[in-house]
Design a protein around this motif. Structure first.
Motif, mmCIF file in Angstrom:
data_model
loop_
_atom_site.group_PDB
_atom_site.id
_atom_site.type_symbol
_atom_site.label_atom_id
_atom_site.label_comp_id
_atom_site.label_asym_id
_atom_site.label_seq_id
_atom_site.Cartn_x
_atom_site.Cartn_y
_atom_site.Cartn_z
ATOM 1 N N GLY A 81 9.087 29.576 -13.583
ATOM 2 C CA GLY A 81 8.228 28.462 -13.975
ATOM 3 C C GLY A 81 8.613 27.138 -13.361
ATOM 4 N N SER A 82 9.686 27.103 -12.564
ATOM 5 C CA SER A 82 10.090 25.853 -11.929
ATOM 6 C C SER A 82 9.097 25.487 -10.820
ATOM 7 N N VAL A 83 8.906 24.202 -10.622
ATOM 8 C CA VAL A 83 7.948 23.717 -9.630
ATOM 9 C C VAL A 83 8.705 22.905 -8.590
ATOM 10 N N THR A 84 8.488 23.234 -7.313
ATOM 11 C CA THR A 84 9.084 22.466 -6.217
ATOM 12 C C THR A 84 7.970 21.978 -5.306
ATOM 13 N N PHE A 85 8.266 20.900 -4.604
ATOM 14 C CA PHE A 85 7.264 20.252 -3.765
ATOM 15 C C PHE A 85 7.823 20.016 -2.368
ATOM 16 N N SER A 86 6.952 20.123 -1.380
ATOM 17 C CA SER A 86 7.290 19.742 -0.013
ATOM 18 C C SER A 86 6.035 19.127 0.596
ATOM 19 N N GLU A 87 6.207 18.473 1.736
ATOM 20 C CA GLU A 87 5.063 17.805 2.357
ATOM 21 C C GLU A 87 5.001 18.136 3.842
ATOM 22 N N SER A 88 3.798 18.138 4.385
ATOM 23 C CA SER A 88 3.623 18.390 5.811
ATOM 24 C C SER A 88 2.578 17.427 6.367
ATOM 25 N N ASN A 89 2.549 17.314 7.685
ATOM 26 C CA ASN A 89 1.661 16.399 8.422
ATOM 27 C C ASN A 89 2.052 14.940 8.243
ATOM 28 N N ILE A 90 3.292 14.677 7.893
ATOM 29 C CA ILE A 90 3.729 13.303 7.648
ATOM 30 C C ILE A 90 4.636 12.842 8.789
ATOM 31 N N LYS A 91 4.603 11.553 9.085
ATOM 32 C CA LYS A 91 5.422 10.982 10.155
ATOM 33 C C LYS A 91 6.908 11.246 9.921
ATOM 34 N N ALA A 92 7.643 11.321 11.024
ATOM 35 C CA ALA A 92 9.105 11.447 10.924
ATOM 36 C C ALA A 92 9.662 10.211 10.219
ATOM 37 N N ASN A 93 10.732 10.373 9.490
ATOM 38 C CA ASN A 93 11.393 9.300 8.737
ATOM 39 C C ASN A 93 10.530 8.744 7.606
ATOM 40 N N HIS A 94 9.491 9.463 7.222
ATOM 41 C CA HIS A 94 8.649 9.068 6.094
ATOM 42 C C HIS A 94 8.654 10.200 5.076
ATOM 43 N N SER A 95 8.550 9.860 3.809
ATOM 44 C CA SER A 95 8.410 10.859 2.757
ATOM 45 C C SER A 95 7.741 10.239 1.544
ATOM 46 N N LEU A 96 6.581 10.763 1.203
ATOM 47 C CA LEU A 96 5.906 10.309 -0.013
ATOM 48 C C LEU A 96 6.670 10.771 -1.245
ATOM 49 N N LEU A 97 7.230 11.974 -1.169
ATOM 50 C CA LEU A 97 7.920 12.533 -2.328
ATOM 51 C C LEU A 97 9.219 11.783 -2.639
ATOM 52 N N ASN A 98 9.885 11.272 -1.607
ATOM 53 C CA ASN A 98 11.139 10.546 -1.800
ATOM 54 C C ASN A 98 10.974 9.039 -1.706
ATOM 55 N N GLY A 99 9.780 8.565 -1.444
ATOM 56 C CA GLY A 99 9.542 7.129 -1.350
ATOM 57 C C GLY A 99 10.159 6.490 -0.122
ATOM 58 N N GLN A 100 10.220 7.217 0.995
ATOM 59 C CA GLN A 100 10.800 6.677 2.225
ATOM 60 C C GLN A 100 9.702 6.304 3.195
ATOM 61 N N TYR A 101 9.765 5.089 3.697
ATOM 62 C CA TYR A 101 8.825 4.633 4.732
ATOM 63 C C TYR A 101 9.435 3.447 5.445
ATOM 64 N N GLN A 102 8.861 3.163 6.595
ATOM 65 C CA GLN A 102 9.351 2.023 7.403
ATOM 66 C C GLN A 102 8.257 1.017 7.595
ATOM 67 N N ARG A 149 0.827 -1.201 0.000
ATOM 68 C CA ARG A 149 0.000 0.000 0.000
ATOM 69 C C ARG A 149 0.867 1.258 0.000
ATOM 70 N N LYS A 150 1.898 1.271 0.831
ATOM 71 C CA LYS A 150 2.774 2.438 0.905
ATOM 72 C C LYS A 150 3.528 2.644 -0.408
ATOM 73 N N SER A 151 3.958 1.566 -1.017
ATOM 74 C CA SER A 151 4.647 1.666 -2.301
ATOM 75 C C SER A 151 3.713 2.235 -3.369
ATOM 76 N N THR A 152 2.476 1.801 -3.375
ATOM 77 C CA THR A 152 1.486 2.323 -4.316
ATOM 78 C C THR A 152 1.252 3.816 -4.085
ATOM 79 N N ASP A 153 1.187 4.218 -2.812
ATOM 80 C CA ASP A 153 1.024 5.642 -2.500
ATOM 81 C C ASP A 153 2.184 6.466 -3.055
ATOM 82 N N CYS A 154 3.402 5.971 -2.886
ATOM 83 C CA CYS A 154 4.578 6.689 -3.405
ATOM 84 C C CYS A 154 4.515 6.817 -4.926
ATOM 85 N N GLN A 155 4.105 5.751 -5.591
ATOM 86 C CA GLN A 155 3.990 5.789 -7.052
ATOM 87 C C GLN A 155 2.899 6.758 -7.499
#
Length: 156
Positions: free
Chosen positions: A135-156, A45-51
């Motif tokens: 015109g460059s686009v950058t992304f960041s995320e908030s409300n996410i657990k520590a050591n997790h990142s949807l944008l970088n595909g990091q999860y435990q 499920r987490k891998s699918t979310d990252c994709q």
């Protein structure tokens, strides 16, 4: 030579004790393997979310770079809100014309399959979209657990 009556007496099948032993062995195997199976399902499920988030990022970058997009519909700084339920893309969960960018890419629903991304007490993750003057686009995320990142595909 055995006759038919003697043959039927010696061919009894499984005894009740043998069946109970087989069922007990199967129960132990299921008890040992079920937690491992559930762990792999959650990782899937987490891998699918990252994709899916990677697809969203690609769609927004492509839309921002498209010179054919009407100037009134150009991508601007905004947010995308992801919850644990798949909801239709709209201006309420995708601001800064991100809803039009996702619609143009054919992404009709957004959400997360796993609810294990959220920081304590949160029910959604916000992807912040920043469009630079060039015109460059950058992304960041908030409300996410520590050591997790949807944008970088990091999860435990």
């Amino acid at each position: 030579i055995m006759n038919k009556k003697q043959k039927s007496l010696t061919n009894k099948g499984f005894s009740l004790v043998e069946l109970i032993i087989v069922i007990a062995i199967m129960a132990v195997l299921v008890g040992v393997l079920a937690p491992q199976f559930l762990k792999y399902v959650e990782r899937s499920r987490k891998s699918t979310d990252c994709q899916n988030v990677a697809s969203i990022v690609t769609a927004l970058q492509t839309y921002a770079a498209d010179p054919m997009v009407d100037s009134t519909k150009k991508l601007s700084t905004g947010t995308i809100t992801l919850t644990a339920s798949q909801t239709a893309v709209s201006a309420s969960n995708a601001s800064g014309n991100a809803n039009e960018a996702l619609d143009a890419a054919g992404i009709k629903k957004i959400g997360l399959k796993s609810s294990e991304w959220f920081d304590t007490g949160k029910t959604s993750i916000v992807i912040n979209v920043t469009v630079g003057t060039d015109g460059s686009v950058t992304f960041s995320e908030s409300n996410i657990k520590a050591n997790h990142s949807l944008l970088n595909g990091q999860y435990q």
